[in-house]
Design a protein around this motif. Structure first.
Motif, short mmCIF file in Angstrom:
data_model
loop_
_atom_site.label_atom_id
_atom_site.label_comp_id
_atom_site.label_asym_id
_atom_site.label_seq_id
_atom_site.Cartn_x
_atom_site.Cartn_y
_atom_site.Cartn_z
N MET A 98 0.86 -1.18 0.00
CA MET A 98 0.00 0.00 0.00
C MET A 98 0.90 1.23 0.00
O MET A 98 1.80 1.36 0.81
N ASP A 99 0.63 2.13 -0.92
CA ASP A 99 1.40 3.36 -0.98
C ASP A 99 1.01 4.28 0.17
O ASP A 99 -0.13 4.31 0.60
N THR A 100 1.98 5.03 0.65
CA THR A 100 1.73 5.99 1.72
C THR A 100 2.24 7.34 1.27
O THR A 100 2.93 7.46 0.26
N ALA A 101 1.91 8.36 2.07
CA ALA A 101 2.38 9.72 1.75
C ALA A 101 3.89 9.76 1.68
O ALA A 101 4.45 10.53 0.89
N SER A 102 4.57 8.92 2.44
CA SER A 102 6.03 8.92 2.41
C SER A 102 6.58 8.37 1.10
O SER A 102 7.74 8.59 0.77
N ASP A 103 5.74 7.65 0.32
CA ASP A 103 6.16 7.14 -0.98
C ASP A 103 6.10 8.21 -2.07
O ASP A 103 6.56 7.98 -3.18
N LEU A 104 5.54 9.36 -1.76
CA LEU A 104 5.39 10.43 -2.74
C LEU A 104 6.58 11.37 -2.65
O LEU A 104 6.98 11.77 -1.56
N ASP A 105 7.10 11.77 -3.81
CA ASP A 105 8.19 12.75 -3.78
C ASP A 105 7.59 14.17 -3.77
O ASP A 105 6.38 14.35 -3.82
N HIS A 106 8.48 15.14 -3.71
CA HIS A 106 8.05 16.53 -3.60
C HIS A 106 7.15 16.94 -4.78
O HIS A 106 6.14 17.62 -4.60
N THR A 107 7.50 16.52 -5.98
CA THR A 107 6.72 16.89 -7.17
C THR A 107 5.33 16.25 -7.11
O THR A 107 4.33 16.92 -7.42
N ASP A 108 5.25 14.99 -6.69
CA ASP A 108 3.94 14.34 -6.54
C ASP A 108 3.08 15.09 -5.53
O ASP A 108 1.91 15.35 -5.76
N ARG A 109 3.67 15.43 -4.38
CA ARG A 109 2.94 16.14 -3.34
C ARG A 109 2.43 17.49 -3.85
O ARG A 109 1.29 17.86 -3.64
#
Length: 155
Positions: A1-12
């Motif tokens: 399961m993906d989490t917010a920590s799996d997102l990089d700055h550009t994704d965020r």
């Protein structure tokens, strides 16, 4: 399961823009991010494929559609009838959500109605659903904090 920590700055940043201005389109997303249009599109596609962006559907306000009353109906279900009961509850037009829960009750439904008389009709339809043993209802007076997820993007 993906989490917010799996997102990089550009994704965020892209998700923040999507939440704030979902209708501006990929070209504007890319301009605000300072990346190529293809990059913005690829990132959107990736976020959709991972289920991070689960819908582009508009959020409709039941009150503006003529359903100003809202309630939470807790439902106790007969043993081994959960799926059939959920299917039956989904057929009640005014039932907007059905969630299985742990605790004294098995299901919580979010329902809406035009007025108190209509709310009583909705309750009757829920009670008549096969598998429903008993209910407890809480009428929503006012939403204090609406559905939100943007704060989950914070690191």
């Amino acid at each position: 399961m993906d989490t917010a920590s799996d997102l990089d700055h550009t994704d965020r940043r892209l998700l923040e823009i999507v939440l704030a201005s979902p209708r501006v389109g990929v070209r504007e997303f890319s301009r605000r991010l300072g990346v190529a249009r293809g990059t913005a599109q690829a990132r959107l596609d990736k976020l959709e494929a991972r289920g991070v962006i689960s819908s582009w559907a508009p959020t409709l306000d039941p009150a503006a559609l003529g359903f100003p009353l809202s309630a939470l109906v807790h439902v106790q279900v007969a043993q081994a009838e959960l799926e059939a009961t959920c299917t039956g509850l989904a057929e009640v037009r005014e039932v907007l959500e059905v969630m299985s829960v742990a605790g004294e009750f098995d299901i919580v439904c979010r329902v809406v109605a035009r007025d108190h008389s209509h709310l009583e009709e909705v309750f009757s339809a829920i009670i008549a659903t096969p598998g429903v043993l008993r209910t407890r209802t809480e009428v929503v007076l006012r939403r204090r904090v609406g559905p939100r997820v943007a704060q989950l993007l914070d690191e």
